[in-house]
Write a protein that holds these residues in place. Sequence first.
Motif, short mmCIF file in Angstrom:
data_model
loop_
_atom_site.label_atom_id
_atom_site.label_comp_id
_atom_site.label_asym_id
_atom_site.label_seq_id
_atom_site.Cartn_x
_atom_site.Cartn_y
_atom_site.Cartn_z
N GLU A 66 67.31 29.46 29.40
CA GLU A 66 66.09 30.03 28.83
C GLU A 66 66.03 29.87 27.31
O GLU A 66 65.22 30.52 26.66
CB GLU A 66 65.99 31.50 29.21
CG GLU A 66 65.91 31.75 30.71
CD GLU A 66 65.76 33.22 31.05
OE1 GLU A 66 65.84 34.05 30.12
OE2 GLU A 66 65.55 33.53 32.23
N MET A 67 66.85 29.00 26.76
CA MET A 67 66.93 28.89 25.31
C MET A 67 65.61 28.43 24.69
O MET A 67 65.21 28.91 23.63
CB MET A 67 68.05 27.91 24.93
CG MET A 67 68.49 28.03 23.48
SD MET A 67 69.33 29.60 23.17
CE MET A 67 68.53 30.11 21.63
N ALA A 68 64.93 27.49 25.32
CA ALA A 68 63.67 27.01 24.76
C ALA A 68 62.65 28.13 24.65
O ALA A 68 61.94 28.24 23.64
CB ALA A 68 63.12 25.86 25.61
N GLN A 69 62.57 28.98 25.68
CA GLN A 69 61.64 30.11 25.62
C GLN A 69 62.02 31.08 24.50
O GLN A 69 61.16 31.63 23.82
CB GLN A 69 61.61 30.84 26.96
CG GLN A 69 60.98 30.04 28.10
CD GLN A 69 62.00 29.24 28.89
OE1 GLN A 69 62.95 28.71 28.31
NE2 GLN A 69 61.81 29.18 30.20
N ARG A 70 63.32 31.31 24.34
CA ARG A 70 63.78 32.20 23.27
C ARG A 70 63.43 31.64 21.90
O ARG A 70 62.97 32.36 21.01
CB ARG A 70 65.29 32.41 23.37
CG ARG A 70 65.72 33.35 24.50
CD ARG A 70 67.22 33.40 24.63
NE ARG A 70 67.87 33.69 23.35
CZ ARG A 70 69.16 33.50 23.10
NH1 ARG A 70 69.93 32.99 24.04
NH2 ARG A 70 69.67 33.81 21.92
N MET A 71 63.63 30.34 21.73
CA MET A 71 63.31 29.73 20.44
C MET A 71 61.81 29.81 20.14
O MET A 71 61.41 30.00 18.99
CB MET A 71 63.79 28.29 20.40
CG MET A 71 65.32 28.13 20.43
SD MET A 71 66.16 28.82 18.97
CE MET A 71 65.80 27.55 17.74
N THR A 102 65.29 20.89 24.99
CA THR A 102 64.84 21.07 23.61
C THR A 102 63.32 21.24 23.51
O THR A 102 62.77 21.22 22.42
CB THR A 102 65.25 19.86 22.75
OG1 THR A 102 64.61 18.67 23.28
CG2 THR A 102 66.75 19.68 22.75
N GLU A 103 62.65 21.40 24.66
CA GLU A 103 61.20 21.51 24.58
C GLU A 103 60.62 22.29 25.75
O GLU A 103 61.26 22.50 26.78
CB GLU A 103 60.55 20.12 24.54
CG GLU A 103 60.69 19.33 25.83
CD GLU A 103 59.93 18.01 25.78
OE1 GLU A 103 59.51 17.60 24.68
OE2 GLU A 103 59.75 17.41 26.85
N ILE A 104 59.39 22.77 25.52
CA ILE A 104 58.56 23.36 26.56
C ILE A 104 57.29 22.51 26.61
O ILE A 104 56.66 22.28 25.57
CB ILE A 104 58.19 24.82 26.25
CG1 ILE A 104 59.44 25.69 26.20
CG2 ILE A 104 57.20 25.36 27.27
CD1 ILE A 104 59.18 27.10 25.73
N ARG A 105 56.94 22.06 27.78
CA ARG A 105 55.76 21.20 27.91
C ARG A 105 54.87 21.72 29.05
O ARG A 105 55.27 21.67 30.21
CB ARG A 105 56.17 19.76 28.17
CG ARG A 105 55.01 18.76 28.14
CD ARG A 105 55.51 17.36 28.46
NE ARG A 105 56.38 16.86 27.43
CZ ARG A 105 55.95 16.22 26.34
NH1 ARG A 105 54.64 16.03 26.16
NH2 ARG A 105 56.80 15.78 25.45
N HIS A 106 53.71 22.26 28.67
CA HIS A 106 52.71 22.70 29.63
C HIS A 106 51.38 22.04 29.29
O HIS A 106 51.25 21.36 28.26
CB HIS A 106 52.55 24.23 29.60
CG HIS A 106 53.76 24.96 30.07
ND1 HIS A 106 54.25 24.84 31.34
CD2 HIS A 106 54.58 25.84 29.44
CE1 HIS A 106 55.32 25.60 31.49
NE2 HIS A 106 55.55 26.21 30.34
N ASP A 107 50.38 22.26 30.14
CA ASP A 107 49.07 21.65 29.89
C ASP A 107 48.50 22.05 28.54
O ASP A 107 47.88 21.23 27.85
CB ASP A 107 48.09 22.05 31.00
CG ASP A 107 48.44 21.42 32.35
OD1 ASP A 107 49.23 20.44 32.34
OD2 ASP A 107 47.97 21.93 33.38
N ASN A 108 48.69 23.31 28.18
CA ASN A 108 48.08 23.81 26.95
C ASN A 108 49.10 24.11 25.84
O ASN A 108 48.76 24.73 24.84
CB ASN A 108 47.28 25.09 27.25
CG ASN A 108 46.15 24.83 28.22
OD1 ASN A 108 45.45 23.83 28.12
ND2 ASN A 108 46.00 25.71 29.19
#
Length: 287
Positions: A66-71, A102-108
């Motif tokens: 869950e590191m990306a969400q924390r960052m 190293t990333e979060i990628r969603h539609d928005n």
Amino acid sequence: MRFDTILKTLFQASTLRLLESLTNAPVREWINVEIPSARMNKLDLVAWLTDGRLYHLELQSGNDPEMAQRMLDYYLLLWKRYGVVPVQQLLYVGRRPLAMSTEIRHDNLTFRYPIIDIRDLDSEAFLQSPAIEDNLLAVLCRLKDERSAVRRILARIGQLPASQRLNAMSQLLVLSGLRRLEYVIKEESAQMPVTIDPMENRVIRDYFLQGKEEGRIEGKQEGRVEGEQEGARKEAMGLLTRLLERRFGPLPRAATRKLKAADLATLEEWSLRLLDAATLEEVLRST
């Protein structure tokens, strides 16, 4: 993480070459960021740099899914609080191979942050640094010759004033656990004529190493049943108990009860106090 306090202390040294290699600018001021919500972990290191940037560094010894969400949470918190977009980095110091997104990628939404594995950094510049903090952190970097690097670090510790050698040696031993180098340090330090005085050898080297190995095994076994956090707490409690008994003799029942009831953060704080405290009461006093 168990190494959190020592790593933060070392990174906040004003002359740290390793930190400047990450920021490309000196730190102007460290700041303490209060977290408004209990659900969010405390940020590791935040500073204003001399070029005006707001810099956030997270130190991680394990692969957190869950590191990306924390960052992202930290990014939004800092942006809202200080009105500037923070520069973020995560420095991975763990033993296992790095395996975090190293990333979060969603539609928005697209969010990225950089991760640096400290083993990708060449240790030589930090071994040559005049700052002992750099020398100690070099043990986590890429080492061409582990024993040669350990000997150089021990030689630097040996040049410190006697009042500082104990603390530096204990920090090196803790960090070496991330690279399984405890016994390399034990073997090499035994051949150094002036690195550590007899009290330091007895309390910090032999018993620290013995207790750390036994505590690791016990902590792993208990962690399977009681959870990783409880296993780490019992490991820290067992190690601190051994050190206290070696330093002050058999512990009174009240001290033993206090150790058993303490959480992990308190045990880590008491372990650091042991380096300078003259009495058992000083180590275990309430904060």
